[in-house]
Design an enzyme around this catalytic site. Sequence first.
Site, mmCIF file in Angstrom:
data_model
loop_
_atom_site.group_PDB
_atom_site.id
_atom_site.type_symbol
_atom_site.label_atom_id
_atom_site.label_comp_id
_atom_site.label_asym_id
_atom_site.label_seq_id
_atom_site.Cartn_x
_atom_site.Cartn_y
_atom_site.Cartn_z
ATOM 1 N N HIS A 164 0.818 -1.223 0.000
ATOM 2 C CA HIS A 164 0.000 0.000 0.000
ATOM 3 C C HIS A 164 0.847 1.266 0.000
ATOM 4 O O HIS A 164 0.337 2.345 -0.298
ATOM 5 C CB HIS A 164 -0.926 -0.003 1.222
ATOM 6 C CG HIS A 164 -2.026 -1.014 1.119
ATOM 7 N ND1 HIS A 164 -3.320 -0.672 0.824
ATOM 8 C CD2 HIS A 164 -2.004 -2.366 1.237
ATOM 9 C CE1 HIS A 164 -4.060 -1.773 0.775
ATOM 10 N NE2 HIS A 164 -3.288 -2.810 1.027
ATOM 11 N N ASP B 283 3.425 9.334 -0.827
ATOM 12 C CA ASP B 283 2.234 8.580 -0.454
ATOM 13 C C ASP B 283 2.039 7.474 -1.472
ATOM 14 O O ASP B 283 2.168 7.718 -2.676
ATOM 15 C CB ASP B 283 1.009 9.510 -0.463
ATOM 16 C CG ASP B 283 0.031 9.200 0.657
ATOM 17 O OD1 ASP B 283 -0.067 8.032 1.042
ATOM 18 O OD2 ASP B 283 -0.639 10.140 1.137
HETATM 19 C C1 GDG Z 1 -2.212 3.827 3.309
HETATM 20 C C2 GDG Z 1 -1.174 4.467 2.374
HETATM 21 C C3 GDG Z 1 -2.843 4.359 0.527
HETATM 22 C C4 GDG Z 1 -8.952 9.979 7.559
HETATM 23 N N1 GDG Z 1 -9.423 10.726 8.577
HETATM 24 C C5 GDG Z 1 -10.560 10.149 8.961
HETATM 25 C C6 GDG Z 1 -10.790 9.031 8.149
HETATM 26 N N2 GDG Z 1 -9.791 8.959 7.312
HETATM 27 C C7 GDG Z 1 -9.714 7.956 6.236
HETATM 28 C C8 GDG Z 1 -9.725 8.631 4.894
HETATM 29 C C9 GDG Z 1 -9.092 7.565 4.015
HETATM 30 C C10 GDG Z 1 -8.136 6.891 4.984
HETATM 31 O O1 GDG Z 1 -8.535 7.232 6.311
HETATM 32 C C11 GDG Z 1 -6.731 7.400 4.795
HETATM 33 O O2 GDG Z 1 -6.209 6.831 3.619
HETATM 34 P P1 GDG Z 1 -4.984 7.457 2.852
HETATM 35 O O3 GDG Z 1 -4.864 6.730 1.572
HETATM 36 O O4 GDG Z 1 -5.239 8.903 2.676
HETATM 37 O O5 GDG Z 1 -3.705 7.277 3.777
HETATM 38 P P2 GDG Z 1 -3.041 6.108 4.731
HETATM 39 O O6 GDG Z 1 -3.814 5.928 5.982
HETATM 40 O O7 GDG Z 1 -1.642 6.520 4.914
HETATM 41 O O8 GDG Z 1 -3.152 4.751 3.865
HETATM 42 C C12 GDG Z 1 -1.868 5.259 1.289
HETATM 43 C C13 GDG Z 1 -3.745 3.602 1.466
HETATM 44 O O9 GDG Z 1 -3.010 2.924 2.484
HETATM 45 C C14 GDG Z 1 -4.599 2.576 0.718
HETATM 46 O O10 GDG Z 1 -3.822 1.728 -0.060
HETATM 47 O O11 GDG Z 1 -3.646 5.178 -0.311
HETATM 48 O O12 GDG Z 1 -0.927 5.792 0.386
HETATM 49 O O13 GDG Z 1 -0.275 5.283 3.108
HETATM 50 O O14 GDG Z 1 -10.042 6.631 3.567
HETATM 51 O O15 GDG Z 1 -11.039 8.975 4.548
HETATM 52 N N3 GDG Z 1 -11.857 8.220 8.271
HETATM 53 C C15 GDG Z 1 -12.762 8.519 9.250
HETATM 54 N N4 GDG Z 1 -12.614 9.620 10.077
HETATM 55 C C16 GDG Z 1 -11.527 10.448 9.950
HETATM 56 O O16 GDG Z 1 -11.413 11.444 10.670
HETATM 57 N N5 GDG Z 1 -13.839 7.722 9.407
#
Ligand code: GDG
Length: 463
Positions: A157, A365
């Site tokens: 990821h 990322d």
């Molecule tokens: C890893 C990789 C890759 C955030 N704040 C809240 C909340 N979130 C959710 C977002 C999103 C998820 O968490 C974060 O996903 P990201 O992709 O932005 O980042 P990572 O956590 O670092 O994820 C990344 C991912 O895995 C998938 O392969 O894209 O590059 O680092 O869905 O919406 N959700 C809730 N409340 C919040 O305050 N419910």
Amino acid sequence: MSRLIIVSNRVTPAKSSKSGGEGGLAVAVKAAMQERGGVWFGWSGRVFDHEPGPPDIFDVGRVTYALVDLSQRDHDEYYNGYANSTLWPLFHYRLDLTEFTRRNLAGYQRVNHLFASKLAPLLQPEDQVWVHDYHLIPMAEQLRAIGCQLRMGFFLHIPWPALEILLALPNHRSIVRALCAYDLIGFQTTRDLRAFWEYIELEAGGDVHDDGTINAYGRVLRTAAFPIGIDTDTVAAYAAEAETSRQNRRLTESLQGRKMVIGVDRLDYSKGLVARMEAVDHLFKTNPDLRGRVTTLQIAPPSRADVPEYIEIRQQLETIVGHVNGAYAEFDWMPIRYLNKGFTRRTLAGFYRLSHVGLVTPLRDGMNLVAKEYVAAQKPEDPGVLVLSRFAGAAEELTGALIVNPYDVENVADAMRGALIMPLAERHERWQAMFEWLQRYDVAAWQRSFTAALETVPIKSAA
Ligand code: GDG
């Protein structure tokens, strides 16, 4: 269709999480599992003083969960240690934050062995095993060592680092050799895939073929990019429903007609939050006309709070937010509203829809799901603009965004201004193409394409 066994460090059986601490992997895997069903194996999230017993097994809908507890020592050495203080910073190009100890590496190997030994008795002859992320790279090697011959795939990821960065990892060879015990390795982007191929050719002495098949360490396996998607229609529906929600009304009233810029990130140094706030500072410094007319809402739920670097990044962020607010705030306006807590997915979708600009500026990322969720949540007749780092995997797909260099605060500030004043026709054109892409390549399509590739990968040893 064979039974799908998903293995990931963190498993989240609850219907939805309010905390926001669960991260992108859990969000995506949960959506994929709900579509296909199967077994989801991993850590329960619980830490005990004693050694873990047999997995806790139960069904919810079409998914059977099998959860293992960790001892405090395993949690410290495997999770906080090698996974999050070695692999995470190094794979995000932060050699300055990368710590390596043999003790933590041994803990990492030990937990992978523990997971393999707890999973093996649950496996059946036709199962397909799909392991997720950097915590569990050695799973296939450990399972093969105890006789498992099933098809096994791995999806990373986070970014796969450029060769020169990876060479700084003291055990880079054992990590890549362990990866080659899978039959299929999936990466987020072609950039990651190419970096992996470069290692195979230049360091491992292996061969890379045009179709992504590689020969290395005595095995033949397939490699490809499978950019992860989101549950696009659900996010769009949440955002439309939230238009009349109490929170959206409260937020709209509090804005008093001002435009809003939104950022939503786990509080992690890879997300570029400090540089982003410097860009906001630069925006107000160089555009006095925007003072009092634009509000930035930064939501940053804490994450990995046991790792010292995360305490530090939180302090740095609080300092810069305090500085910007101190410099420009008026008694009836604050440039930045900084919230150190999470919201439900529905609430977030509603907030995205109210925002004129989505600010997603990680320094590195793997993909970044927030960028995709922001696009999915927009109002079709009046969409906002996404400002997106070129170093997010999502930048390979979301070409309708304003693509920025997150290290260049003046560039980010210019893009923010451009986004705030962009005419409707251009906003619409940019958004439409991205939304159609996200509908076509959603999380279900991602799950289907990975599992279909795993199902058909020829299994044979190198001659
Ligand atoms: C890893 C990789 C890759 C955030 N704040 C809240 C909340 N979130 C959710 C977002 C999103 C998820 O968490 C974060 O996903 P990201 O992709 O932005 O980042 P990572 O956590 O670092 O994820 C990344 C991912 O895995 C998938 O392969 O894209 O590059 O680092 O869905 O919406 N959700 C809730 N409340 C919040 O305050 N419910």
